[in-house]
Design an enzyme around this catalytic site. Structure first.
Site, PDB file in Angstrom:
ATOM      1  N   HIS A  77       0.810  -1.219   0.000  1.00 48.84           N
ATOM      2  CA  HIS A  77       0.000   0.000   0.000  1.00 48.84           C
ATOM      3  C   HIS A  77       0.847   1.275   0.000  1.00 48.84           C
ATOM      4  CE1 HIS A  77       1.135  -0.104   4.199  1.00 48.84           C
ATOM      5  NE2 HIS A  77       0.717   1.144   4.298  1.00 48.84           N
ATOM      6  N   HIS A  97       1.713   6.885  -0.266  1.00 49.83           N
ATOM      7  CA  HIS A  97       0.931   6.017   0.619  1.00 49.83           C
ATOM      8  C   HIS A  97      -0.492   5.931   0.078  1.00 49.83           C
ATOM      9  CE1 HIS A  97      -1.135   4.614   4.224  1.00 49.83           C
ATOM     10  NE2 HIS A  97       0.053   4.333   4.740  1.00 49.83           N
TER      11      HIS A  97
END
Length: 164
Positions: free
Chosen positions: A69, A84
């Site tokens: 992620h 992110h």
């Protein structure tokens, strides 16, 4: 012959292309104080319009988080950019993410790094807004950015002016 011709002290600015297609917005819109308060670094957030993350400059994958992620990409100047995808998406443990790179890989601007499923992320209850921040801000003098519609791989999301 040209090995090392781009010395870390000779680079004065790093142009950072958009790693995502979507809308660039202020970090204050991120529903996470670590990013909104710039504790993770300065930058922008992007509200993704599609599920593809690309390299924002030629560099090396300094770290790909195991759950895919988030990624840190390092430029030849030493500048490190953290991207992110979504907020609290580590809890998905990789579900909905597919990485095309690993830590240590060399990458080129526009190269696909990660594909992700925006619908799945939102259906699981996680905000999709994606912080794009300078992870080692201490090497920058200033950061220039504009809030606008952006296209993955296209230049001028950020300009990092490095300290001399």
């Amino acid at each position: 012959m040209f090995n090392g011709w781009l010395s870390k002290n000779k680079v004065t600015a790093v142009a950072i292309a958009s790693p995502l297609t979507g809308e660039a917005v202020p970090l204050t819109e991120v529903p996470d104080e670590a990013f909104a308060g710039k504790y993770m670094g300065d930058g922008v957030a992007i509200k993704p319009g599609e599920g593809k993350l690309v390299a924002p400059f030629d560099g090396v994958i300094a770290h790909l988080i195991d759950s895919m992620h988030a990624v840190i990409i390092e430029h030849a100047s030493g500048l490190q950019l953290l991207v992110h995808i979504g907020i609290n998406t580590v809890a998905l443990q990789g579900k909905g993410f597919k990485a095309f790179v690993a830590s240590g890989d060399k990458v080129a601007t526009g190269q696909t790094l990660i594909e992700f499923d925006p619908e799945l992320i939102q259906a699981e209850g996680y905000p999709l807004i994606t912080p794009v921040v300078i992870a080692n801000q201490e090497i920058t003098e200033r950061l220039e950015y504009d809030y606008k519609t952006v296209v993955a791989g296209e230049p001028a999301l950020l300009q990092a002016v490095l300290k001399k």
